[in-house]
Design a protein around this motif. Structure first.
Motif, PDB file in Angstrom:
ATOM      1  N   SER A   9      48.191 -23.918   8.765  1.00  0.00           N
ATOM      2  CA  SER A   9      49.612 -24.035   9.083  1.00  0.00           C
ATOM      3  C   SER A   9      49.928 -25.384   9.723  1.00  0.00           C
ATOM      4  O   SER A   9      50.928 -26.028   9.399  1.00  0.00           O
ATOM      5  CB  SER A   9      50.023 -22.893  10.019  1.00  0.00           C
ATOM      6  N   GLU A  10      49.051 -25.834  10.610  1.00  0.00           N
ATOM      7  CA  GLU A  10      49.258 -27.110  11.292  1.00  0.00           C
ATOM      8  C   GLU A  10      49.225 -28.282  10.313  1.00  0.00           C
ATOM      9  O   GLU A  10      49.912 -29.295  10.516  1.00  0.00           O
ATOM     10  CB  GLU A  10      48.186 -27.289  12.365  1.00  0.00           C
ATOM     11  N   SER A  11      48.460 -28.153   9.236  1.00  0.00           N
ATOM     12  CA  SER A  11      48.339 -29.249   8.268  1.00  0.00           C
ATOM     13  C   SER A  11      49.662 -29.576   7.573  1.00  0.00           C
ATOM     14  O   SER A  11      49.820 -30.669   7.028  1.00  0.00           O
ATOM     15  CB  SER A  11      47.262 -28.912   7.230  1.00  0.00           C
ATOM     16  N   TRP A  12      50.603 -28.641   7.602  1.00  0.00           N
ATOM     17  CA  TRP A  12      51.907 -28.865   6.981  1.00  0.00           C
ATOM     18  C   TRP A  12      52.866 -29.638   7.897  1.00  0.00           C
ATOM     19  O   TRP A  12      53.946 -30.054   7.450  1.00  0.00           O
ATOM     20  CB  TRP A  12      52.548 -27.540   6.593  1.00  0.00           C
ATOM     21  N   GLU A  13      52.512 -29.799   9.155  1.00  0.00           N
ATOM     22  CA  GLU A  13      53.430 -30.415  10.103  1.00  0.00           C
ATOM     23  C   GLU A  13      53.595 -31.914   9.882  1.00  0.00           C
ATOM     24  O   GLU A  13      54.704 -32.447   9.931  1.00  0.00           O
ATOM     25  CB  GLU A  13      52.945 -30.152  11.534  1.00  0.00           C
ATOM     26  N   LYS A  14      52.485 -32.616   9.642  1.00  0.00           N
ATOM     27  CA  LYS A  14      52.535 -34.079   9.559  1.00  0.00           C
ATOM     28  C   LYS A  14      53.458 -34.609   8.463  1.00  0.00           C
ATOM     29  O   LYS A  14      54.288 -35.496   8.735  1.00  0.00           O
ATOM     30  CB  LYS A  14      51.125 -34.638   9.371  1.00  0.00           C
ATOM     31  N   LEU A  36      48.937 -30.165  -0.369  1.00  0.00           N
ATOM     32  CA  LEU A  36      48.900 -29.022   0.534  1.00  0.00           C
ATOM     33  C   LEU A  36      49.108 -27.719  -0.233  1.00  0.00           C
ATOM     34  O   LEU A  36      48.457 -26.707   0.036  1.00  0.00           O
ATOM     35  CB  LEU A  36      49.968 -29.171   1.619  1.00  0.00           C
ATOM     36  N   TRP A  37      50.027 -27.734  -1.176  1.00  0.00           N
ATOM     37  CA  TRP A  37      50.274 -26.538  -1.979  1.00  0.00           C
ATOM     38  C   TRP A  37      49.023 -26.147  -2.767  1.00  0.00           C
ATOM     39  O   TRP A  37      48.713 -24.956  -2.912  1.00  0.00           O
ATOM     40  CB  TRP A  37      51.439 -26.775  -2.931  1.00  0.00           C
ATOM     41  N   VAL A 145      62.788 -28.680   3.235  1.00  0.00           N
ATOM     42  CA  VAL A 145      62.167 -28.428   1.931  1.00  0.00           C
ATOM     43  C   VAL A 145      60.666 -28.197   2.092  1.00  0.00           C
ATOM     44  O   VAL A 145      60.102 -27.264   1.502  1.00  0.00           O
ATOM     45  CB  VAL A 145      62.440 -29.587   0.950  1.00  0.00           C
ATOM     46  N   VAL A 146      60.005 -29.026   2.903  1.00  0.00           N
ATOM     47  CA  VAL A 146      58.564 -28.841   3.128  1.00  0.00           C
ATOM     48  C   VAL A 146      58.315 -27.496   3.813  1.00  0.00           C
ATOM     49  O   VAL A 146      57.388 -26.755   3.454  1.00  0.00           O
ATOM     50  CB  VAL A 146      57.983 -29.992   3.971  1.00  0.00           C
ATOM     51  N   GLU A 147      59.139 -27.166   4.777  1.00  0.00           N
ATOM     52  CA  GLU A 147      59.024 -25.883   5.474  1.00  0.00           C
ATOM     53  C   GLU A 147      59.211 -24.722   4.500  1.00  0.00           C
ATOM     54  O   GLU A 147      58.450 -23.749   4.505  1.00  0.00           O
ATOM     55  CB  GLU A 147      60.074 -25.834   6.584  1.00  0.00           C
ATOM     56  N   ASN A 148      60.204 -24.830   3.656  1.00  0.00           N
ATOM     57  CA  ASN A 148      60.494 -23.798   2.669  1.00  0.00           C
ATOM     58  C   ASN A 148      59.349 -23.638   1.682  1.00  0.00           C
ATOM     59  O   ASN A 148      58.971 -22.519   1.300  1.00  0.00           O
ATOM     60  CB  ASN A 148      61.795 -24.154   1.937  1.00  0.00           C
ATOM     61  N   LEU A 149      58.754 -24.766   1.274  1.00  0.00           N
ATOM     62  CA  LEU A 149      57.636 -24.707   0.327  1.00  0.00           C
ATOM     63  C   LEU A 149      56.432 -23.994   0.943  1.00  0.00           C
ATOM     64  O   LEU A 149      55.753 -23.212   0.265  1.00  0.00           O
ATOM     65  CB  LEU A 149      57.249 -26.120  -0.104  1.00  0.00           C
ATOM     66  N   GLN A 150      56.166 -24.252   2.208  1.00  0.00           N
ATOM     67  CA  GLN A 150      55.065 -23.564   2.881  1.00  0.00           C
ATOM     68  C   GLN A 150      55.303 -22.055   2.898  1.00  0.00           C
ATOM     69  O   GLN A 150      54.390 -21.262   2.651  1.00  0.00           O
ATOM     70  CB  GLN A 150      54.909 -24.085   4.308  1.00  0.00           C
ATOM     71  N   HIS A 151      56.534 -21.639   3.153  1.00  0.00           N
ATOM     72  CA  HIS A 151      56.863 -20.216   3.133  1.00  0.00           C
ATOM     73  C   HIS A 151      56.678 -19.626   1.739  1.00  0.00           C
ATOM     74  O   HIS A 151      56.194 -18.490   1.582  1.00  0.00           O
ATOM     75  CB  HIS A 151      58.297 -20.012   3.593  1.00  0.00           C
ATOM     76  N   LEU A 152      57.057 -20.386   0.728  1.00  0.00           N
ATOM     77  CA  LEU A 152      56.897 -19.907  -0.651  1.00  0.00           C
ATOM     78  C   LEU A 152      55.425 -19.726  -1.005  1.00  0.00           C
ATOM     79  O   LEU A 152      55.067 -18.791  -1.729  1.00  0.00           O
ATOM     80  CB  LEU A 152      57.561 -20.881  -1.626  1.00  0.00           C
TER      81      LEU A 152
END
Length: 239
Positions: A9-14, A36-37, A145-152
């Motif tokens: 999860s942290e890897s998506w922050e940067k 990341l995806w 958008v990045v946040e949304n992609l992580q949720h998807l």
């Protein structure tokens, strides 16, 4: 994948955070997001108990608060209307908000939460949709958008039977999670205010196009209406 859910999860922050009016190294960041995806999820992250979902509609603890977050005010308004007209998709479409504040993993640190899980109803099909709600002054379209992609990523790999058995959830249960769309839903200033907001909107559109092309995932940028309107306007779609 080795490592914890927290690390994943942290890897998506940067790649979603930046300072200033311009996103530095946009193309490099796009590739980081796509990578990341494509990384496998850590093991043992799927939530097995869903007791926190007892009903449809708005379910945050600040329902009667005098000063709720701006995004939560938008969520309240969204759930006040059971079916919203959606314009800008080339055909008659409705958005039905169903679930609010859906925590996706069995972890507490670095938890990820869908703001609104609903249904896009097209004339000949229905698609699950994870909506990321943003207030006018919150972060940026790129961040969202990045946040949304992580949720998807999480919802598309979630077990189909996680929803309670009560009938209000049947429409969602019959949809394919692997085909879930994303949507960033916010007031006009979130997309068109001068400086960072407007620049981010431009770069977010490029990111969404690459996501669609490389990952076959659809994310929409959509405008939440003022109180005089009852329709959602799609500002950008990747195809």
């Amino acid at each position: 994948m080795t490592g914890s859910f927290d690390d994943w999860s942290e890897s998506w922050e940067k790649p979603k955070k930046y300072e200033g009016s311009q996103i530095p190294e946009v193309q490099k960041r796009i590739q980081e997001v796509l990578s990341l995806w494509n990384k496998p999820l850590p093991s043992s992250w799927i939530r097995q108990k869903w007791r926190h979902i007892q009903k449809i509609g708005y379910r945050r603890g600040d329902k009667n608060s005098l000063k709720p977050k701006s995004e939560h005010l938008l969520e309240k308004r969204l759930f006040d209307i059971p079916s919203w007209l959606v314009t800008g998709l080339g055909e008659k479409v409705a958005f039905l908000p169903v679930l609010n504040a859906v925590s996706l993993s069995n972890q507490n640190p670095k938890q990820r939460e869908i703001d609104v899980l609903g249904i896009l109803k097209f004339p000949n099909r229905s698609i699950a949709c994870s909506a990321e709600m943003k207030g006018a002054s919150t972060n940026s379209a790129w961040f969202a958008v990045v946040e949304n992609l992580q949720h998807l990523k999480l919802i598309q790999h979630q077990a189909l039977d996680f929803l309670p058995c009560e009938s209000p959830f049947d429409d969602l249960r019959n949809l394919a999670w692997s085909k879930t769309w994303g949507m960033v839903l916010a007031p006009p200033p979130f997309f068109n205010s001068k400086g960072q907001k407007k620049n981010s909107f431009r770069d977010a559109k490029e990111l969404i196009k690459c996501i669609k092309q490389e990952l076959k995932v659809t994310i929409l940028l959509a405008c939440f209406p003022d109180k005089a309107q009852a329709s959602i306007k799609v500002l950008f779609r990747p195809d």
